[in-house]
Enzyme design. Structure first.
Site, PDB file in Angstrom:
ATOM      1  N   LYS A   1      -3.669 -11.476  -7.021  1.00 18.55           N
ATOM      2  CA  LYS A   1      -5.002 -11.729  -6.441  1.00 18.55           C
ATOM      3  C   LYS A   1      -6.047 -10.786  -7.055  1.00 18.55           C
ATOM      4  O   LYS A   1      -5.707  -9.667  -7.468  1.00 18.55           O
ATOM      5  CB  LYS A   1      -4.953 -11.634  -4.912  1.00 18.55           C
TER       6      LYS A   1
ATOM      7  N   LYS B   1     -10.152  -5.216  -5.494  1.00 20.76           N
ATOM      8  CA  LYS B   1     -11.084  -4.153  -5.865  1.00 20.76           C
ATOM      9  C   LYS B   1     -10.355  -2.945  -6.430  1.00 20.76           C
ATOM     10  O   LYS B   1     -10.954  -2.124  -7.094  1.00 20.76           O
ATOM     11  CB  LYS B   1     -12.009  -3.760  -4.705  1.00 20.76           C
TER      12      LYS B   1
ATOM     13  N   LYS C   1       0.825  -1.210   0.000  1.00 21.20           N
ATOM     14  CA  LYS C   1       0.000   0.000   0.000  1.00 21.20           C
ATOM     15  C   LYS C   1       0.851   1.248   0.000  1.00 21.20           C
ATOM     16  O   LYS C   1       0.482   2.259  -0.592  1.00 21.20           O
ATOM     17  CB  LYS C   1      -0.960   0.003   1.194  1.00 21.20           C
TER      18      LYS C   1
HETATM   19  P1  TYM Z   1     -10.605  -6.431   2.734  1.00 20.29           P
HETATM   20  O1  TYM Z   1     -11.678  -5.431   2.908  1.00 20.29           O
HETATM   21  O2  TYM Z   1      -9.482  -6.127   1.816  1.00 20.29           O
HETATM   22  O3  TYM Z   1     -11.228  -7.801   2.266  1.00 20.29           O
HETATM   23  C1  TYM Z   1     -12.352  -8.373   2.931  1.00 20.29           C
HETATM   24  C2  TYM Z   1     -12.221  -9.879   2.961  1.00 20.29           C
HETATM   25  O4  TYM Z   1     -12.137 -10.389   1.640  1.00 20.29           O
HETATM   26  C3  TYM Z   1     -11.009 -11.251   1.525  1.00 20.29           C
HETATM   27  N1  TYM Z   1     -10.467 -11.166   0.163  1.00 20.29           N
HETATM   28  C4  TYM Z   1     -10.243 -12.221  -0.632  1.00 20.29           C
HETATM   29  N2  TYM Z   1     -10.432 -13.545  -0.445  1.00 20.29           N
HETATM   30  C5  TYM Z   1     -10.119 -14.374  -1.463  1.00 20.29           C
HETATM   31  N3  TYM Z   1      -9.643 -13.935  -2.653  1.00 20.29           N
HETATM   32  C6  TYM Z   1      -9.434 -12.632  -2.889  1.00 20.29           C
HETATM   33  N4  TYM Z   1      -8.973 -12.231  -4.075  1.00 20.29           N
HETATM   34  C7  TYM Z   1      -9.743 -11.708  -1.847  1.00 20.29           C
HETATM   35  N5  TYM Z   1      -9.670 -10.346  -1.747  1.00 20.29           N
HETATM   36  C8  TYM Z   1     -10.122 -10.046  -0.514  1.00 20.29           C
HETATM   37  C9  TYM Z   1     -10.022 -10.727   2.559  1.00 20.29           C
HETATM   38  O5  TYM Z   1      -9.091 -11.714   2.937  1.00 20.29           O
HETATM   39  C10 TYM Z   1     -10.946 -10.361   3.687  1.00 20.29           C
HETATM   40  O6  TYM Z   1     -11.264 -11.471   4.481  1.00 20.29           O
HETATM   41  N6  TYM Z   1      -7.921  -5.799   6.894  1.00 20.29           N
HETATM   42  C11 TYM Z   1      -9.100  -6.416   6.348  1.00 20.29           C
HETATM   43  C12 TYM Z   1     -10.393  -5.957   7.009  1.00 20.29           C
HETATM   44  C13 TYM Z   1     -10.423  -6.121   8.487  1.00 20.29           C
HETATM   45  C14 TYM Z   1     -10.640  -7.343   9.183  1.00 20.29           C
HETATM   46  C15 TYM Z   1     -10.618  -6.970  10.575  1.00 20.29           C
HETATM   47  C16 TYM Z   1     -10.838  -8.661   8.801  1.00 20.29           C
HETATM   48  C17 TYM Z   1     -10.291  -5.129   9.380  1.00 20.29           C
HETATM   49  N7  TYM Z   1     -10.410  -5.644  10.642  1.00 20.29           N
HETATM   50  C18 TYM Z   1     -10.797  -7.924  11.550  1.00 20.29           C
HETATM   51  C19 TYM Z   1     -11.011  -9.613   9.796  1.00 20.29           C
HETATM   52  C20 TYM Z   1     -10.984  -9.246  11.165  1.00 20.29           C
HETATM   53  C21 TYM Z   1      -9.214  -6.031   4.885  1.00 20.29           C
HETATM   54  O7  TYM Z   1      -8.697  -5.038   4.441  1.00 20.29           O
HETATM   55  O8  TYM Z   1     -10.037  -6.857   4.159  1.00 20.29           O
END
Ligand code: TYM
Length: 334
Positions: free
Chosen positions: A197, A200, A115
């Site tokens: 991967k 978004k 990032k």
């Molecule tokens: P974020 O918002 O980027 O993504 C949300 C969830 O989607 C999963 N994910 C994927 N899984 C499989 N293949 C992909 N290409 C893919 N892209 C995204 C992510 O692994 C995630 O589970 N830091 C976290 C958000 C967060 C969080 C937390 C998660 C903040 N606090 C506490 C769990 C517990 C994030 O940015 O996810």
């Protein structure tokens, strides 16, 4: 434990358009696990501002995301679906845990490196301490299990390390959480570059399936998906494009990779792409319909926001008070 049930925590950022990766890697598993656990699902808007956001847009996306959680099948009477920014305990615990996390640990986080390369003009301290806020989200609710995609593995490991460190000083304060990765779909790759991967923030819209894509767009994107010239529908590392399509198919249909490979024996990539596209449409269409319906019901969504923020605050405060006492903050005089 809450009322004899183990606790589950997870969250998603309300930035960009959610992708099929978000759904198959996280949201879908949340729904499957939601009966078994006492669940907390945050719309983690405090994480989102580590990257500059348009305020009106962020508010809109946060509400849409909260609505989407419900549309995906999470009953807000049973699952605590809430905005992170409505529970001040997240920030308060994050400050405390910042003091129990080492710079060296945060320096190793690959997401921070990625990032900060992407947003070189805004490498702020929040971006650096982001994983501590994430650890606080999880530990605040004494979560036993955290269903996420594989890209969050490093953050989950840090969470466990911080919890264990804190417990080793002060006794059993935090539950040390386990990550949960689904059998299929824990890492969905880009349709245009299967080494990367699905994300978004990808600039190429053909690389990702967005949750709100209509059936024609979904089918078109799969038809254009990058495969290879092997002409073999096999599930192996050497064919990442085909393997990704099979992963998506398995996550949507519940089949195993062996079953999927057997089903496509003697068929071509064109057949595979159509079948994968159809399996995705059949999963996303009901979600989109339910979402459109729910979005119209402003009063209902407002009531969910209010009631669940109260519930989340109640549990968050319980942990926070315990932590504050342990580290030596004086009790409030009432
Ligand atoms: P974020 O918002 O980027 O993504 C949300 C969830 O989607 C999963 N994910 C994927 N899984 C499989 N293949 C992909 N290409 C893919 N892209 C995204 C992510 O692994 C995630 O589970 N830091 C976290 C958000 C967060 C969080 C937390 C998660 C903040 N606090 C506490 C769990 C517990 C994030 O940015 O996810």
């Amino acid at each position: 434990m809450i009322d004899g049930k183990k606790v589950l925590y997870s969250g998603m950022q309300a930035t960009g358009n959610l992708t099929l990766g978000n759904y198959l890697g996280a949201l879908k598993n949340w729904v499957t696990l939601s009966d078994e656990y006492e669940c907390f699902y945050g719309v983690v808007d405090m994480h989102s501002i580590t990257v500059r956001q348009d305020p009106a847009e962020l508010r809109k996306r946060a509400r849409n995301l909260l609505t989407l959680y419900i549309a995906a099948g999470l009953d807000p009477k049973k699952n605590c679906i809430y905005y992170q920014s409505h529970v001040s305990g997240h920030a308060e615990l994050a400050w405390i845990l910042n003091c129990y996390t080492y710079m060296g640990e945060l320096n190793r986080m690959t997401q921070f490196k990625d990032k900060s390369a992407k947003h070189a003009d805004n490498i702020n301290a929040g971006l650096f301490t982001y994983p501590v806020l994430m650890a606080s989200d999880i530990l605040l609710y004494q979560a036993d299990v955290v269903p996420v995609g594989i890209d969050q593995r490093q953050h989950l490991e840090l969470t466990r390390d911080v919890a264990e460190r804190f417990n080793s000083i002060y006794g059993d304060v935090f539950t040390v959480p386990e990550a949960y990765y689904g059998k299929a779909g824990a890492k969905i790759m880009s349709l245009q570059n299967p080494e990367k991967k699905m994300s978004k923030s990808d600039e190429n819209p053909n690389a990702s399936i967005y949750l709100m894509d209509d059936p024609d767009t979904i089918m078109r994107k799969f038809k254009r998906a990058v495969t290879d010239s092997e002409a073999c529908i096999c599930y192996r590392d050497e064919q990442p494009g085909v393997r990704n399509l099979l992963d998506i198919y398995c996550a949507c249909t519940g089949k195993t990779p062996d079953e999927a490979v057997a089903e496509f024996e003697g068929k071509g990539y064109g057949d595979l792409k159509v079948a994968v596209g159809e399996s995705v449409v059949s999963v996303l269409k009901p979600l989109q319909d339910r979402y459109a319906e729910l979005s119209k019901d402003k009063a209902y969504i407002d009531s969910v926001i209010k009631e669940n923020a109260e519930k989340a605050n109640y549990y968050a405060m319980k942990t926070l008070r315990k932590v504050q006492k342990k580290v030596g903050f004086p009790e409030k005089v009432r």
